[in-house]
Design an enzyme around this catalytic site. Structure first.
Site, mmCIF file in Angstrom:
data_model
loop_
_atom_site.group_PDB
_atom_site.id
_atom_site.type_symbol
_atom_site.label_atom_id
_atom_site.label_comp_id
_atom_site.label_asym_id
_atom_site.label_seq_id
_atom_site.Cartn_x
_atom_site.Cartn_y
_atom_site.Cartn_z
ATOM 1 C CG HIS A 212 -0.164 0.199 2.515
ATOM 2 N ND1 HIS A 212 0.524 -0.823 3.118
ATOM 3 C CD2 HIS A 212 0.022 1.288 3.299
ATOM 4 C CE1 HIS A 212 1.085 -0.369 4.230
ATOM 5 N NE2 HIS A 212 0.808 0.906 4.360
HETATM 6 N N1 UDP Z 1 -4.093 -6.204 8.209
HETATM 7 C C1 UDP Z 1 -5.399 -6.662 8.262
HETATM 8 N N2 UDP Z 1 -6.054 -6.871 7.095
HETATM 9 C C2 UDP Z 1 -5.495 -6.667 5.877
HETATM 10 C C3 UDP Z 1 -4.151 -6.220 5.828
HETATM 11 C C4 UDP Z 1 -3.477 -6.001 7.000
HETATM 12 O O1 UDP Z 1 -5.936 -6.873 9.349
HETATM 13 O O2 UDP Z 1 -6.175 -6.885 4.856
HETATM 14 C C5 UDP Z 1 -3.390 -5.885 9.462
HETATM 15 C C6 UDP Z 1 -2.036 -6.535 9.640
HETATM 16 O O3 UDP Z 1 -2.109 -7.762 10.313
HETATM 17 C C7 UDP Z 1 -1.285 -5.474 10.458
HETATM 18 C C8 UDP Z 1 -1.864 -4.163 9.996
HETATM 19 O O4 UDP Z 1 -3.141 -4.475 9.449
HETATM 20 O O5 UDP Z 1 -1.567 -5.618 11.837
HETATM 21 C C9 UDP Z 1 -0.985 -3.512 8.963
HETATM 22 O O6 UDP Z 1 -1.560 -2.388 8.429
HETATM 23 P P1 UDP Z 1 -0.869 -1.538 7.275
HETATM 24 O O7 UDP Z 1 -0.097 -2.447 6.400
HETATM 25 O O8 UDP Z 1 -1.959 -0.730 6.648
HETATM 26 O O9 UDP Z 1 0.025 -0.498 8.047
HETATM 27 P P2 UDP Z 1 1.584 -0.352 8.381
HETATM 28 O O10 UDP Z 1 1.944 -1.455 9.296
HETATM 29 O O11 UDP Z 1 2.345 -0.379 7.108
HETATM 30 O O12 UDP Z 1 1.667 0.975 9.045
#
Ligand code: UDP
Length: 392
Positions: A212
């Protein structure tokens, strides 16, 4: 009238609520403070927000600011609303977590001279182009107190002149969050089998993917390169793609490899079930790379640079820089990722007590009125007359 000190925590995206979930429970339970959760509105759809409050058994936010949009548009709306909320209620302390647009609110809070605490501080990718690098750096430098997950993050803070008395190493709260949810998931084998059946995959025979980040999905060639890597795997790849990614796949007219199944973002229970039963994850998410490392699933981190380099050191993850599409490089990433299956790594994210440590420390500091940490220490410094000595 409620005499308990009013404490705000301001969050705005899916991983914030996941990571802070147990800390929030402790803070809400405390009889010593009047805790309120403010939601900025960065994530607002049901499957990026409400599902997570429900699954993590958290009450809805106390205040919804309903701000969304890209950086500066978001900030202009957000500051106006946050400013009036702060003027009206004057909380004793405002807590931020992480490195999103929402943490830029620290500038607005600082303008009110209200103390700021930052959870997940001092992580650095040393890539100033990343929006998150600016947000986390600014928030750290405006904060009175910073909870850092690892000793090396504290060292990074020190290198920028943040003194030790403004930082505390506490471990990473994702350890206890994931342990708790997974132990519930694993009690129901039928649900696990039903989910694998739904996606037509078998245990350890598929890959789970997310992507993303703007630098990966807004640049057509980078997004194409990610799919080039996917093409090298024989296994089915379940790609829980953000809406931004799905829009760009259409916009850039990208041909999706046959082994990739694109789905909308899914709930936490479903995602962790799929992650825990996969043989590998391809991801640009900071949180997923940590979660995979903790539950012993190898990962490919789709990042030019990361603020979580320790997963490479512990050998739970290999790097894939999506700007590079040389076939030899792609093959090499593929081969290294397959070899991770045989690695036995030990993580050092923490022992599962981080949320409790953070919440207890916050409550104690509020109780002892030990919040205005910067001002107090600057005053002591002045009292010692160092400045006077200097100008003599
Ligand atoms: N996650 C989820 N569903 C999805 C994709 C990710 O529950 O379809 C969870 C994943 O397990 C993690 C978090 O969302 O805990 C990650 O979010 P994201 O990748 O948006 O954020 P980042 O960690 O990059 O800030």
């Amino acid at each position: 009238m409620n005499q308990k000190p009013l404490i705000y925590m301001i969050l705005g995206i899916r991983p914030d609520i996941i990571r802070a979930s147990i800390i929030i429970k402790y803070l809400r339970q405390s009889k010593k403070i009047n805790f309120k959760l403010i939601w900025s509105g960065q994530h607002y759809s049901k499957n990026l927000k409400d599902t997570f409050f429900k699954e993590l058994k958290l009450p809805k936010p106390d205040v919804e600011l309903n701000c969304s949009g890209e950086d500066n548009l978001f900030i202009s709306k957000y500051f106006k609303k946050l400013d009036s909320l702060l003027s009206k209620n004057r909380p004793k302390l405002v807590i931020f977590l992480g490195d999103t647009n929402t943490t830029s609110g620290s500038m607005c809070v600082a303008n009110h001279n209200i103390p700021i605490f930052h959870i997940e501080g001092c992580m650095r990718s040393y890539n100033w182009k990343m929006p998150e690098e600016k947000y986390r750096t600014i928030t750290d430098h405006l904060s009175d107190f910073i909870y850092v997950y690892l000793h090396n993050y504290r060292y990074q803070g020190k290198l920028e002149g943040i003194p030790n008395y403004r930082m505390k190493v506490v471990g990473n709260p994702i350890v206890e969050v994931i342990t708790k949810i997974l132990s519930k998931i694993n009690r129901n084998k039928k649900n696990i089998n039903d989910l694998l059946f739904k996606y037509k995959v078998s245990y350890k025979k598929y890959i789970l993917m997310t992507a993303h980040r703007r630098e990966n999905v807004e640049i057509s060639q980078n997004l194409k390169n990610i799919f080039k890597l996917c093409n090298l795997y024989d296994e089915k790849i379940i790609f829980a793609a953000s809406y931004r990614t799905q829009k760009n796949i259409q916009k850039f007219k990208i041909k999706i490899p046959k082994n990739v199944l694109i789905i909308d973002p899914i709930g936490y229970v479903e995602f962790l079930t799929l992650l825990n039963n996969s043989f590998l994850t391809l991801t640009d998410s900071g949180t997923v790379v940590e979660e995979a490392c903790i539950i012993k699933i190898p990962s490919v981190q789709i990042r030019e640079s990361t603020e979580r380099p320790e997963v490479y050191i512990w050998k739970s993850s290999v790097k894939f820089d999506p700007r590079n599409n040389k076939s030899l490089y792609l093959k090499n990433v593929y081969k290294k990722s397959i070899k991770l299956k045989n690695m036995k790594w030990k993580h050092n994210f923490g022992d599962g007590s981080s949320s409790k440590k953070i919440a207890t420390d916050i409550i104690n500091k509020v109780k002892n009125n030990d919040l205005n940490i910067r001002n107090k220490l600057i005053n002591n410094f002045m009292k010692k007359n160092y400045i006077n000595d200097l100008i003599k």
